[in-house]
Design a protein around this motif. Structure first.
Motif, mmCIF file in Angstrom:
data_model
loop_
_atom_site.group_PDB
_atom_site.id
_atom_site.type_symbol
_atom_site.label_atom_id
_atom_site.label_comp_id
_atom_site.label_asym_id
_atom_site.label_seq_id
_atom_site.Cartn_x
_atom_site.Cartn_y
_atom_site.Cartn_z
ATOM 1 N N GLY A 40 3.297 -18.429 -4.574
ATOM 2 C CA GLY A 40 2.456 -17.398 -3.993
ATOM 3 C C GLY A 40 2.536 -17.402 -2.486
ATOM 4 N N ARG A 41 2.363 -16.246 -1.910
ATOM 5 C CA ARG A 41 2.286 -16.105 -0.455
ATOM 6 C C ARG A 41 1.248 -15.039 -0.155
ATOM 7 N NH1 ARG A 41 4.634 -20.042 -0.694
ATOM 8 N NH2 ARG A 41 6.515 -20.775 0.373
ATOM 9 N N GLY A 42 0.335 -15.385 0.734
ATOM 10 C CA GLY A 42 -0.710 -14.416 1.049
ATOM 11 C C GLY A 42 -1.528 -14.092 -0.179
ATOM 12 N N ALA A 43 -1.741 -12.815 -0.435
ATOM 13 C CA ALA A 43 -2.537 -12.387 -1.583
ATOM 14 C C ALA A 43 -1.689 -12.159 -2.826
ATOM 15 C CB ALA A 43 -3.289 -11.100 -1.233
ATOM 16 N N THR A 44 -0.414 -12.516 -2.781
ATOM 17 C CA THR A 44 0.509 -12.209 -3.873
ATOM 18 C C THR A 44 0.913 -13.460 -4.641
ATOM 19 O OG1 THR A 44 1.392 -10.298 -2.665
ATOM 20 C CG2 THR A 44 2.734 -11.184 -4.462
ATOM 21 N N ILE A 45 0.929 -13.360 -5.974
ATOM 22 C CA ILE A 45 1.435 -14.404 -6.858
ATOM 23 C C ILE A 45 2.753 -13.922 -7.440
ATOM 24 C CG2 ILE A 45 1.026 -15.703 -8.989
ATOM 25 C CD1 ILE A 45 -1.987 -15.325 -8.474
ATOM 26 N N ILE A 348 -12.804 -10.205 7.408
ATOM 27 C CA ILE A 348 -13.911 -10.189 6.443
ATOM 28 C C ILE A 348 -14.744 -8.922 6.630
ATOM 29 C CG2 ILE A 348 -16.103 -11.322 5.882
ATOM 30 C CD1 ILE A 348 -14.631 -14.005 6.447
ATOM 31 N N GLN A 349 -15.039 -8.581 7.870
ATOM 32 C CA GLN A 349 -15.801 -7.361 8.146
ATOM 33 C C GLN A 349 -15.029 -6.119 7.726
ATOM 34 O OE1 GLN A 349 -16.909 -7.482 12.303
ATOM 35 N NE2 GLN A 349 -17.848 -9.515 12.109
ATOM 36 N N ALA A 350 -13.706 -6.137 7.934
ATOM 37 C CA ALA A 350 -12.889 -4.986 7.560
ATOM 38 C C ALA A 350 -12.841 -4.813 6.041
ATOM 39 C CB ALA A 350 -11.475 -5.147 8.121
ATOM 40 N N ILE A 351 -12.764 -5.926 5.303
ATOM 41 C CA ILE A 351 -12.759 -5.850 3.841
ATOM 42 C C ILE A 351 -14.067 -5.247 3.351
ATOM 43 C CG2 ILE A 351 -12.836 -7.244 1.725
ATOM 44 C CD1 ILE A 351 -10.813 -9.142 3.085
ATOM 45 N N GLU A 352 -15.180 -5.702 3.907
ATOM 46 C CA GLU A 352 -16.478 -5.166 3.482
ATOM 47 C C GLU A 352 -16.574 -3.673 3.772
ATOM 48 O OE1 GLU A 352 -21.273 -6.106 3.857
ATOM 49 O OE2 GLU A 352 -19.846 -7.164 5.154
ATOM 50 N N GLU A 425 -5.163 -4.210 4.704
ATOM 51 C CA GLU A 425 -5.772 -2.912 4.398
ATOM 52 C C GLU A 425 -4.918 -2.138 3.397
ATOM 53 O OE1 GLU A 425 -7.085 1.232 6.709
ATOM 54 O OE2 GLU A 425 -6.646 -0.596 7.852
ATOM 55 N N ALA A 426 -3.603 -2.196 3.563
ATOM 56 C CA ALA A 426 -2.715 -1.482 2.640
ATOM 57 C C ALA A 426 -2.811 -2.059 1.229
ATOM 58 C CB ALA A 426 -1.269 -1.548 3.147
ATOM 59 N N GLU A 427 -2.856 -3.375 1.130
ATOM 60 C CA GLU A 427 -2.964 -4.008 -0.193
ATOM 61 C C GLU A 427 -4.283 -3.663 -0.862
ATOM 62 O OE1 GLU A 427 -0.295 -8.085 0.364
ATOM 63 O OE2 GLU A 427 -2.360 -8.017 1.129
ATOM 64 N N LEU A 428 -5.343 -3.677 -0.090
ATOM 65 C CA LEU A 428 -6.646 -3.388 -0.670
ATOM 66 C C LEU A 428 -6.766 -1.921 -1.065
ATOM 67 C CD1 LEU A 428 -9.127 -4.962 -1.427
ATOM 68 C CD2 LEU A 428 -10.094 -4.509 0.837
ATOM 69 N N ASN A 429 -6.224 -1.027 -0.256
ATOM 70 C CA ASN A 429 -6.230 0.391 -0.634
ATOM 71 C C ASN A 429 -5.384 0.630 -1.879
ATOM 72 O OD1 ASN A 429 -7.924 2.047 1.055
ATOM 73 N ND2 ASN A 429 -6.571 1.531 2.771
ATOM 74 N N ARG A 430 -4.267 -0.086 -1.986
ATOM 75 C CA ARG A 430 -3.454 0.015 -3.206
ATOM 76 C C ARG A 430 -4.272 -0.378 -4.432
ATOM 77 N NH1 ARG A 430 0.637 -4.687 -4.739
ATOM 78 N NH2 ARG A 430 0.762 -4.271 -6.973
ATOM 79 N N ALA A 431 -5.067 -1.441 -4.303
ATOM 80 C CA ALA A 431 -5.905 -1.875 -5.420
ATOM 81 C C ALA A 431 -6.950 -0.826 -5.763
ATOM 82 C CB ALA A 431 -6.572 -3.198 -5.074
ATOM 83 N N TRP A 432 -7.616 -0.287 -4.756
ATOM 84 C CA TRP A 432 -8.632 0.725 -5.025
ATOM 85 C C TRP A 432 -8.024 2.003 -5.582
ATOM 86 C CZ3 TRP A 432 -13.544 0.058 -5.740
ATOM 87 C CH2 TRP A 432 -14.217 -1.006 -5.134
ATOM 88 N N ASP A 433 -6.834 2.361 -5.127
ATOM 89 C CA ASP A 433 -6.142 3.518 -5.711
ATOM 90 C C ASP A 433 -5.904 3.301 -7.203
ATOM 91 O OD1 ASP A 433 -6.060 4.747 -3.244
ATOM 92 O OD2 ASP A 433 -3.955 4.232 -2.837
#
Length: 442
Positions: A40-45, A348-352, A425-433
């Motif tokens: 894994g690297r970063g948020a990816t497995i 953390i603030q940006a994620i929230e 931000e791109a990864e999190l938007n991908r998840a929400w999409d």
């Protein structure tokens, strides 16, 4: 990422796992073969089948800074060359002393004394045993514990007893000691009944105190968020009122911050966000950034003082083989360095903020209810497939997200996102999409 030439083949590893490994929280008779993780690297497995999965549950809520974080890995490697393990009953070491000092400096009041153990369950077990012996050492018999309905505190006997109302432990009911439960005032966005629910919970607590005067040892609660119960959230105002009730009754207050600690709620600890000083606080999961098992039970100085004396029977005769393991403590120090950096706090603030914006877009969907947010944890109830942990919609959602390369594990009909702080931000938007897409096709 591919298998190393020195390892077995993909099929051989899968066969070994199927033959010898017993996986947790899994019905082996019906479960699909587990995904073989290579790294894994970063948020990816990275998986052996060539697929990549965005880890949006922080690998059981443990991983703070992403997989393979080089700073934590280097700290562990450096410590391993100096001291990998030592009996903590007769010795101490620099990482344990420094980590205890750094954590307690960020806790409120006189939460100054750290007892190390190895995971969240044992941290809770230690807190319950400390509370029990504290009163015995003071010459008082207090054998009543109070917990909140739906609360989950781990899988050892005492932790199961405190979490018996969660519904996870029917197979072991005969092993548990009695614990009184009171309602948990779970709330969500635009909840018009929150104050009435809080009042009912406090009234129920008053009744327990009235029925057992001077016999309540401790009240234990997951502050702000009940995790395994379905990311059920309460307000800081309720926790402050709870503290007043416990103080008036002369009992102890235990905060189980195994999941909420280390900025999951937006502040470093939920007790800080709520403005409450418990008597005991349980910490684990994010303590080492998700690298190694380690936990703390932190006690107020006044509790520690009651265990001092010339008689060994007053001492806390409890411990674990790997108590305060130097490698885990080194990982904890490196994780705190990362966590306290301005860059991490900004993420953390940006994620929230991103969670808030994307949750608000979902509120009008007919199959979405009770949206809620606390720090980096966003959650919602999904209708159309039952409720509770056994809801049929849960496995369907999980499978749909895995197909899209997202690791999301709904708690029954509750869908939640709890990403590592390094998630972009791109990864999190991908998840929400993907969430919007899956919910539209349910």
């Amino acid at each position: 990422m591919t298998l190393s030439p020195k390892t077995l083949s993909y099929d051989e590893l899968r066969a070994l796992d199927a033959r010898h490994v017993w996986h947790p929280f899994t019905q082996a008779g019906t479960a699909k073969p587990p995904i073989l993780a290579l790294g894994g690297r970063g948020a990816t497995i990275y998986a052996a089948d060539g697929r990549e999965y965005l880890d949006l549950v922080s690998s059981w809520w443990c991983n703070l800074h992403g997989h393979g974080n080089p700073a934590i890995a280097q700290a562990i490697a450096d410590q391993a060359m100096r001291l990998e393990q030592v009996i903590f009953a007769d010795f101490t070491h620099e990482p344990a002393a420094r980590l205890a000092a750094r954590v307690t400096r960020r806790l409120p009041g006189d939460l100054d004394r750290v007892f190390y153990s190895d995971d969240g369950s044992t941290a809770v077990e230690v807190s319950l045993k400390l509370a029990h012996q504290y009163w015995r050492n003071k010459g008082q018999h207090r054998d009543v514990y109070v917990a909140f309905e739906g609360g989950y505190h781990g899988d050892t006997a005492g932790a199961m007893s405190a979490g018996h109302s969660s519904g996870y432990f029917e197979q072991w009911r005969e092993m548990l000691f009695p614990v009184k439960t009171v309602p948990f005032p779970a709330t969500w966005d635009d909840d018009p009944e929150v104050e009435a629910k809080e009042a009912a919970a406090l009234d129920a607590l008053d009744l327990v105190f009235a029925c057992h005067p001077d016999h309540v040892s401790a009240v234990i609660v997951e502050p702000l968020i009940q995790g395994a119960a379905g990311m059920r959230m309460c307000r800081p105002e309720f926790l402050r009122a709870l503290e007043l009730k416990v103080r008036e009754a002369g009992s102890l207050l235990i905060f189980d911050e195994v999941m909420t600690g280390f900025s999951r709620t937006g502040d470093l600890f939920a007790c800080v966000k709520a403005g409450v000083t418990p008597d005991l606080i349980c910490l684990s999961k994010g303590l080492t950034g998700g690298f190694l098992p380690l936990s703390m039970t932190v006690a107020r100085e006044a509790i520690f003082q009651e265990f001092l004396g010339q008689d060994l029977s007053r001492a806390f005769l409890h411990g674990h083989s790997y108590t305060a393991n130097p490698l885990g403590c080194a990982a904890g120090l490196a994780s705190l360095d990362l966590l306290e950096a301005a860059e991490c706090q900004s993420r953390i603030q940006a994620i929230e903020a991103l969670h808030r914006a994307r949750l608000d877009r979902l509120k009008s969907r007919p199959n979405v209810a009770r949206t809620r947010l606390c720090g980096t944890i966003a959650a919602m109830d999904i209708s159309g497939g039952g409720v509770g942990y056994a809801a049929e919609v849960g496995p369907k959602l999980k499978a749909a997200f895995l197909e899209r390369g997202l690791l999301l594990r709904p708690l029954g009909n509750v869908l939640y996102l709890l990403p590592p702080y390094c998630t972009t931000e791109a990864e999190l938007n991908r998840a929400w999409d993907a969430v919007e897409d899956v919910l539209a096709t349910l």
